[in-house]
Write a protein that holds these residues in place. Sequence first.
Motif, short mmCIF file in Angstrom:
data_model
loop_
_atom_site.label_atom_id
_atom_site.label_comp_id
_atom_site.label_asym_id
_atom_site.label_seq_id
_atom_site.Cartn_x
_atom_site.Cartn_y
_atom_site.Cartn_z
N LEU A 24 0.82 -1.21 0.00
CA LEU A 24 0.00 0.00 0.00
C LEU A 24 0.85 1.27 0.00
O LEU A 24 0.51 2.25 -0.67
N VAL A 25 1.96 1.26 0.73
CA VAL A 25 2.87 2.41 0.71
C VAL A 25 3.46 2.56 -0.69
O VAL A 25 3.53 3.68 -1.23
N ALA A 26 3.87 1.45 -1.30
CA ALA A 26 4.40 1.51 -2.66
C ALA A 26 3.34 2.03 -3.63
O ALA A 26 3.65 2.86 -4.50
N LEU A 27 2.10 1.59 -3.48
CA LEU A 27 1.01 2.07 -4.33
C LEU A 27 0.78 3.57 -4.12
O LEU A 27 0.58 4.31 -5.08
N ALA A 28 0.82 4.02 -2.87
CA ALA A 28 0.63 5.45 -2.59
C ALA A 28 1.74 6.28 -3.23
O ALA A 28 1.47 7.33 -3.83
N TYR A 29 2.97 5.81 -3.12
CA TYR A 29 4.09 6.51 -3.76
C TYR A 29 3.92 6.52 -5.28
O TYR A 29 4.09 7.55 -5.93
N GLY A 39 -6.18 19.17 -12.78
CA GLY A 39 -7.41 19.27 -13.55
C GLY A 39 -7.67 18.08 -14.47
O GLY A 39 -8.74 17.98 -15.06
N SER A 40 -6.72 17.17 -14.59
CA SER A 40 -6.90 16.03 -15.50
C SER A 40 -7.64 14.90 -14.80
O SER A 40 -7.62 14.78 -13.57
N ASP A 41 -8.31 14.07 -15.59
CA ASP A 41 -8.97 12.88 -15.05
C ASP A 41 -7.95 11.95 -14.41
O ASP A 41 -8.23 11.31 -13.39
N SER A 42 -6.76 11.88 -15.00
CA SER A 42 -5.70 11.04 -14.46
C SER A 42 -5.33 11.48 -13.05
O SER A 42 -5.16 10.65 -12.15
N ARG A 43 -5.22 12.79 -12.85
CA ARG A 43 -4.85 13.29 -11.52
C ARG A 43 -5.93 12.96 -10.49
O ARG A 43 -5.61 12.57 -9.36
N VAL A 44 -7.19 13.10 -10.86
CA VAL A 44 -8.28 12.78 -9.94
C VAL A 44 -8.22 11.29 -9.58
O VAL A 44 -8.29 10.92 -8.40
N PHE A 45 -8.07 10.43 -10.58
CA PHE A 45 -8.04 8.99 -10.34
C PHE A 45 -6.87 8.61 -9.42
O PHE A 45 -7.06 7.94 -8.40
N TRP A 46 -5.65 9.03 -9.79
CA TRP A 46 -4.48 8.63 -9.02
C TRP A 46 -4.42 9.29 -7.65
O TRP A 46 -3.90 8.71 -6.70
N SER A 47 -4.97 10.50 -7.53
CA SER A 47 -5.06 11.11 -6.20
C SER A 47 -5.99 10.31 -5.31
O SER A 47 -5.71 10.10 -4.13
N ASN A 48 -7.10 9.83 -5.87
CA ASN A 48 -8.02 8.98 -5.09
C ASN A 48 -7.36 7.66 -4.71
O ASN A 48 -7.56 7.17 -3.59
N VAL A 49 -6.58 7.08 -5.61
CA VAL A 49 -5.83 5.86 -5.27
C VAL A 49 -4.88 6.16 -4.12
O VAL A 49 -4.77 5.37 -3.17
N HIS A 50 -4.19 7.30 -4.19
CA HIS A 50 -3.26 7.70 -3.14
C HIS A 50 -3.99 7.84 -1.79
O HIS A 50 -3.52 7.34 -0.77
N PHE A 51 -5.15 8.53 -1.81
CA PHE A 51 -5.92 8.72 -0.57
C PHE A 51 -6.38 7.38 -0.01
O PHE A 51 -6.30 7.15 1.21
N CYS A 52 -6.90 6.51 -0.87
CA CYS A 52 -7.38 5.20 -0.41
C CYS A 52 -6.24 4.38 0.18
O CYS A 52 -6.39 3.77 1.24
N ALA A 53 -5.10 4.36 -0.52
CA ALA A 53 -3.94 3.61 -0.02
C ALA A 53 -3.50 4.15 1.34
O ALA A 53 -3.22 3.38 2.26
N GLY A 54 -3.47 5.47 1.48
CA GLY A 54 -3.08 6.07 2.76
C GLY A 54 -4.02 5.71 3.89
O GLY A 54 -3.59 5.40 5.00
N ASN A 55 -5.31 5.75 3.61
CA ASN A 55 -6.29 5.37 4.64
C ASN A 55 -6.15 3.90 5.02
O ASN A 55 -6.25 3.55 6.20
N LEU A 56 -5.92 3.05 4.04
CA LEU A 56 -5.73 1.63 4.34
C LEU A 56 -4.45 1.40 5.13
O LEU A 56 -4.41 0.56 6.03
N VAL A 57 -3.39 2.14 4.80
CA VAL A 57 -2.14 2.03 5.58
C VAL A 57 -2.42 2.38 7.03
O VAL A 57 -2.00 1.65 7.94
N LEU A 58 -3.14 3.46 7.27
CA LEU A 58 -3.42 3.86 8.64
C LEU A 58 -4.25 2.79 9.37
O LEU A 58 -3.95 2.43 10.50
N GLY A 59 -5.28 2.28 8.71
CA GLY A 59 -6.10 1.23 9.32
C GLY A 59 -5.29 -0.02 9.64
O GLY A 59 -5.40 -0.59 10.74
#
Length: 176
Positions: A24-29, A39-59
Amino acid sequence: MPYPRETDRYTKPAIFFHWAIFLLVALAYLAIEIRGPKGSDSRVFWSNVHFCAGNLVLGLAVLRLLWRLWAGAPAEIDTNRLLAFLARAAHLALYVFIFAQPLLGILMINAGGHPVTLAWVNVSYTLIGADPAARPLLKGAHEWLGNAFYWVIGLHALAAIAHHAIFKDRTLRRMI
């Protein structure tokens, strides 16, 4: 369920937490490095992946710490005092990282006036209110810690490889 003396391996849950958090840390990085322009769709998608990975790391970090406190860890492998000290310091730093880094990210998002949303369960939460003055400080701390831990994680991996290839001890095999 403390560790029996006849084994020096970590338990299966401890091994799961270690490798799941690593992935998950590797995925977040990865997500933050390839997210794309603002503003790109790519940024929204990968930012959400980053947020999800970070939340899962914390849990998983919470579960990992609870498991470690309940089940303990195998005895340290005999080594010189300097290596034992460095190993303990690195492990403490890694534990701090898996808690502090996601928390800084959550606080940064909240300080920007947004709740953190866990999309897979449709839950949003806010730890602090909007704070335009704190957000850049939290962002700077989150980025600095993330960059510093490229090195700590790398040294941790190199140390595991050195224990396996140079010292020829059981350190790496205890966690796989």
